[in-house]
Design a protein around this motif. Structure first.
Motif, PDB file in Angstrom:
ATOM      1  N   SER A  88      33.463  30.741  30.682  1.00 34.68           N
ATOM      2  CA  SER A  88      32.401  29.843  30.623  1.00 34.68           C
ATOM      3  C   SER A  88      31.681  30.311  32.142  1.00 34.68           C
ATOM      4  O   SER A  88      30.354  30.502  32.039  1.00 34.68           O
ATOM      5  CB  SER A  88      32.768  28.180  31.318  1.00 34.68           C
ATOM      6  N   VAL A  89      31.896  30.985  32.953  1.00 31.92           N
ATOM      7  CA  VAL A  89      31.350  31.783  34.250  1.00 31.92           C
ATOM      8  C   VAL A  89      31.273  33.144  34.120  1.00 31.92           C
ATOM      9  O   VAL A  89      30.576  33.415  35.250  1.00 31.92           O
ATOM     10  CB  VAL A  89      32.054  31.052  35.556  1.00 31.92           C
ATOM     11  N   ALA A  90      31.645  33.469  33.076  1.00 31.07           N
ATOM     12  CA  ALA A  90      31.772  35.165  33.328  1.00 31.07           C
ATOM     13  C   ALA A  90      30.102  35.522  32.687  1.00 31.07           C
ATOM     14  O   ALA A  90      29.995  36.450  33.966  1.00 31.07           O
ATOM     15  CB  ALA A  90      32.719  35.317  31.922  1.00 31.07           C
ATOM     16  N   PRO A  91      29.166  34.928  32.577  1.00 34.97           N
ATOM     17  CA  PRO A  91      28.289  35.017  32.407  1.00 34.97           C
ATOM     18  C   PRO A  91      27.539  35.506  33.213  1.00 34.97           C
ATOM     19  O   PRO A  91      26.509  35.812  33.905  1.00 34.97           O
ATOM     20  CB  PRO A  91      27.218  34.198  30.586  1.00 34.97           C
ATOM     21  N   ILE A  92      27.448  34.705  34.013  1.00 36.48           N
ATOM     22  CA  ILE A  92      26.761  34.241  35.489  1.00 36.48           C
ATOM     23  C   ILE A  92      27.519  35.552  36.755  1.00 36.48           C
ATOM     24  O   ILE A  92      26.716  35.609  37.522  1.00 36.48           O
ATOM     25  CB  ILE A  92      26.970  32.853  36.245  1.00 36.48           C
ATOM     26  N   LEU A  93      28.718  35.936  36.022  1.00 33.35           N
ATOM     27  CA  LEU A  93      29.114  36.675  37.266  1.00 33.35           C
ATOM     28  C   LEU A  93      29.258  38.471  36.932  1.00 33.35           C
ATOM     29  O   LEU A  93      30.007  38.986  37.348  1.00 33.35           O
ATOM     30  CB  LEU A  93      30.946  35.820  37.771  1.00 33.35           C
ATOM     31  N   ALA A  94      29.236  38.249  35.423  1.00 36.87           N
ATOM     32  CA  ALA A  94      28.921  39.783  35.120  1.00 36.87           C
ATOM     33  C   ALA A  94      27.747  40.821  35.924  1.00 36.87           C
ATOM     34  O   ALA A  94      28.551  42.282  35.523  1.00 36.87           O
ATOM     35  CB  ALA A  94      28.005  39.591  33.953  1.00 36.87           C
ATOM     36  N   HIS A  95      27.105  40.709  36.744  1.00 42.38           N
ATOM     37  CA  HIS A  95      26.456  41.627  37.338  1.00 42.38           C
ATOM     38  C   HIS A  95      27.326  41.644  38.873  1.00 42.38           C
ATOM     39  O   HIS A  95      27.177  42.537  39.043  1.00 42.38           O
ATOM     40  CB  HIS A  95      25.105  41.017  38.169  1.00 42.38           C
ATOM     41  N   LEU A  96      28.041  40.986  39.009  1.00 40.51           N
ATOM     42  CA  LEU A  96      28.780  41.245  40.399  1.00 40.51           C
ATOM     43  C   LEU A  96      30.001  42.083  40.553  1.00 40.51           C
ATOM     44  O   LEU A  96      30.189  42.634  39.406  1.00 40.51           O
ATOM     45  CB  LEU A  96      29.649  39.883  40.906  1.00 40.51           C
ATOM     46  N   PRO A  97      30.273  42.701  41.556  1.00 36.46           N
ATOM     47  CA  PRO A  97      31.633  44.374  41.451  1.00 36.46           C
ATOM     48  C   PRO A  97      32.461  43.133  41.534  1.00 36.46           C
ATOM     49  O   PRO A  97      32.606  42.353  41.380  1.00 36.46           O
ATOM     50  CB  PRO A  97      30.917  44.728  43.149  1.00 36.46           C
ATOM     51  N   ARG A  98      33.560  44.538  40.519  1.00 40.95           N
ATOM     52  CA  ARG A  98      34.881  44.419  41.427  1.00 40.95           C
ATOM     53  C   ARG A  98      35.859  43.426  41.803  1.00 40.95           C
ATOM     54  O   ARG A  98      36.630  42.185  42.103  1.00 40.95           O
ATOM     55  CB  ARG A  98      35.887  45.628  40.707  1.00 40.95           C
ATOM     56  N   ARG A  99      35.139  43.429  43.353  1.00 38.80           N
ATOM     57  CA  ARG A  99      35.322  43.065  44.403  1.00 38.80           C
ATOM     58  C   ARG A  99      35.541  41.486  44.315  1.00 38.80           C
ATOM     59  O   ARG A  99      36.226  41.124  44.506  1.00 38.80           O
ATOM     60  CB  ARG A  99      35.203  43.790  45.592  1.00 38.80           C
ATOM     61  N   TRP A 100      34.343  41.068  44.073  1.00 39.83           N
ATOM     62  CA  TRP A 100      33.304  39.912  43.831  1.00 39.83           C
ATOM     63  C   TRP A 100      34.750  38.957  42.934  1.00 39.83           C
ATOM     64  O   TRP A 100      34.660  37.822  42.667  1.00 39.83           O
ATOM     65  CB  TRP A 100      32.628  39.632  43.405  1.00 39.83           C
ATOM     66  N   LYS A 101      34.664  39.802  41.394  1.00 41.23           N
ATOM     67  CA  LYS A 101      35.698  38.849  40.520  1.00 41.23           C
ATOM     68  C   LYS A 101      36.664  38.887  41.038  1.00 41.23           C
ATOM     69  O   LYS A 101      37.489  37.511  40.683  1.00 41.23           O
ATOM     70  CB  LYS A 101      35.244  40.138  39.556  1.00 41.23           C
ATOM     71  N   ILE A 102      36.783  39.676  41.689  1.00 43.99           N
ATOM     72  CA  ILE A 102      39.430  39.117  41.804  1.00 43.99           C
ATOM     73  C   ILE A 102      39.066  38.425  42.507  1.00 43.99           C
ATOM     74  O   ILE A 102      39.935  37.681  42.547  1.00 43.99           O
ATOM     75  CB  ILE A 102      39.174  40.593  43.213  1.00 43.99           C
ATOM     76  N   LEU A 103      37.786  38.056  44.143  1.00 47.54           N
ATOM     77  CA  LEU A 103      37.506  37.664  45.081  1.00 47.54           C
ATOM     78  C   LEU A 103      37.915  35.803  44.019  1.00 47.54           C
ATOM     79  O   LEU A 103      38.169  35.083  44.332  1.00 47.54           O
ATOM     80  CB  LEU A 103      37.099  37.667  46.316  1.00 47.54           C
ATOM     81  N   LEU A 104      36.834  35.711  43.503  1.00 49.37           N
ATOM     82  CA  LEU A 104      36.317  34.663  42.509  1.00 49.37           C
ATOM     83  C   LEU A 104      37.861  34.098  41.499  1.00 49.37           C
ATOM     84  O   LEU A 104      37.870  33.091  41.506  1.00 49.37           O
ATOM     85  CB  LEU A 104      35.437  34.862  41.922  1.00 49.37           C
ATOM     86  N   ALA A 105      37.678  34.792  41.210  1.00 53.21           N
ATOM     87  CA  ALA A 105      39.481  34.745  40.134  1.00 53.21           C
ATOM     88  C   ALA A 105      40.616  34.031  40.640  1.00 53.21           C
ATOM     89  O   ALA A 105      40.985  32.717  40.485  1.00 53.21           O
ATOM     90  CB  ALA A 105      39.715  35.901  39.438  1.00 53.21           C
ATOM     91  N   TYR A 106      40.234  35.114  42.069  1.00 49.37           N
ATOM     92  CA  TYR A 106      41.224  33.848  42.966  1.00 49.37           C
ATOM     93  C   TYR A 106      41.345  32.798  43.559  1.00 49.37           C
ATOM     94  O   TYR A 106      41.977  31.742  43.045  1.00 49.37           O
ATOM     95  CB  TYR A 106      42.119  34.504  44.823  1.00 49.37           C
ATOM     96  N   LEU A 107      39.888  32.480  43.595  1.00 51.08           N
ATOM     97  CA  LEU A 107      39.217  30.535  44.387  1.00 51.08           C
ATOM     98  C   LEU A 107      39.163  30.016  43.382  1.00 51.08           C
ATOM     99  O   LEU A 107      39.025  28.622  43.991  1.00 51.08           O
ATOM    100  CB  LEU A 107      38.591  31.347  45.187  1.00 51.08           C
ATOM    101  N   LEU A 108      39.287  30.141  41.834  1.00 46.53           N
ATOM    102  CA  LEU A 108      38.972  29.084  40.834  1.00 46.53           C
ATOM    103  C   LEU A 108      40.029  28.467  41.055  1.00 46.53           C
ATOM    104  O   LEU A 108      41.087  28.590  39.966  1.00 46.53           O
ATOM    105  CB  LEU A 108      38.717  30.196  39.706  1.00 46.53           C
ATOM    106  N   THR A 109      39.859  26.993  40.796  1.00 44.33           N
ATOM    107  CA  THR A 109      40.726  25.862  40.710  1.00 44.33           C
ATOM    108  C   THR A 109      40.296  24.947  39.090  1.00 44.33           C
ATOM    109  O   THR A 109      39.011  25.036  39.603  1.00 44.33           O
ATOM    110  CB  THR A 109      41.260  25.915  41.502  1.00 44.33           C
ATOM    111  N   ASP A 110      40.882  23.660  38.721  1.00 42.03           N
ATOM    112  CA  ASP A 110      40.616  22.652  39.218  1.00 42.03           C
ATOM    113  C   ASP A 110      38.683  22.880  39.801  1.00 42.03           C
ATOM    114  O   ASP A 110      38.160  22.375  38.434  1.00 42.03           O
ATOM    115  CB  ASP A 110      41.195  21.991  38.439  1.00 42.03           C
ATOM    116  N   GLU A 111      38.982  21.825  40.578  1.00 42.17           N
ATOM    117  CA  GLU A 111      38.922  21.134  41.266  1.00 42.17           C
ATOM    118  C   GLU A 111      37.313  21.887  41.946  1.00 42.17           C
ATOM    119  O   GLU A 111      36.029  21.599  42.139  1.00 42.17           O
ATOM    120  CB  GLU A 111      39.102  20.519  42.506  1.00 42.17           C
ATOM    121  N   ALA A 112      37.830  23.406  42.453  1.00 44.80           N
ATOM    122  CA  ALA A 112      36.452  24.511  42.542  1.00 44.80           C
ATOM    123  C   ALA A 112      35.904  24.950  41.817  1.00 44.80           C
ATOM    124  O   ALA A 112      34.480  24.676  41.905  1.00 44.80           O
ATOM    125  CB  ALA A 112      37.248  25.305  43.185  1.00 44.80           C
ATOM    126  N   TYR A 113      36.069  24.939  40.537  1.00 44.75           N
ATOM    127  CA  TYR A 113      35.199  25.276  39.211  1.00 44.75           C
ATOM    128  C   TYR A 113      34.510  23.215  39.094  1.00 44.75           C
ATOM    129  O   TYR A 113      33.161  24.161  38.718  1.00 44.75           O
ATOM    130  CB  TYR A 113      35.321  25.264  37.545  1.00 44.75           C
TER     131      TYR A 113
END
Length: 229
Positions: A88-113
């Motif tokens: 659901s958030v992939a289209p918004i984050l598509a422009h980011l470099p891989r390091r940002w995507k990895i960091l946000l994937a790690y931080l993505l939880t129920d409550e944060a989402y």
């Protein structure tokens, strides 16, 4: 909206959810110790895995002496929902470099989402190149709260009798998280199927009932969603 404003927005949005996350983390820390997990390993799990429901399930399975393959499968199944969050958030984050995507994937939880998604999908956030800072703010705020609450649970757990059962608190915590999220007939049917199956199979060893119940909920939800289309 600049990155400082976006980060602050995400952080503010997740703060009310920490009221529920705090006790949840404390319970995990206590249960982990009672399951035989060393304090340092319990803290490391919160830092590396960073998934409350998966950590609680893992602690219970370790305490029950479940096989490694079953434990890994159950934890993986519980965490499958994060794939939906990511989609659901992939289209918004598509422009980011891989390091940002990895960091946000790690931080993505129920409550944060839950804290970030209303802002990510509404207003001017979707058009801002700094929108990902909203998710970063909510995720980092939740991460910090989870580490502190886990540490509190570990410290309290060392002072409690080993035979003090706290399992009764876990269903109450999950009910408080799940019930507000049930806002459609499909979700209600999936929750009812999973809950009914969990109760019916509660006597199975190694928490197999939870594994099968989660699978039943996924199957029912997927089937009804496909039928609705």
């Amino acid at each position: 909206m600049n990155r400082t404003q976006a980060f602050a927005l995400g952080l503010r949005s997740v703060m009310p959810l920490l009221v529920g996350v705090g006790p949840f983390g404390v319970i995990y820390g206590v249960v982990a110790l009672q399951s035989g997990i060393p304090p340092l390993a319990a803290m490391a799990m919160s830092s590396i895995v960073f998934a409350g429901s998966a950590q609680l399930l893992l602690a219970q399975l370790v305490g029950a002496g479940a096989p490694l393959l079953l434990t890994a499968g159950a934890v993986g199944l519980v965490n499958l929902r994060h794939a939906l969050y990511s989609a659901s958030v992939a289209p918004i984050l598509a422009h980011l470099p891989r390091r940002w995507k990895i960091l946000l994937a790690y931080l993505l939880t129920d409550e944060a989402y839950a804290a970030a998604i209303p802002h990510l999908l509404g207003g001017n956030a979707t058009r801002s190149p700094d929108a990902h800072w909203i998710l970063f703010g909510s995720g980092l705020g939740l991460w910090a709260g989870w580490q502190v609450s886990t540490l509190a649970g570990v410290l309290i757990g060392t002072q409690l009798p080993a035979n003090l059962g706290l399992d009764f608190a876990l269903p109450l915590t999950f009910i408080a998280i799940v019930v507000p999220m049930i806002n459609s007939r499909v979700l209600l049917a999936a929750a009812a199927a999973a809950g009914g199956m969990a109760v019916a199979l509660a006597a199975l060893p190694y928490k197999l009932g939870l594994f099968i119940a989660a699978l039943a909920g996924l199957v029912v939800g997927a089937a009804l969603t496909r039928k609705a289309k």
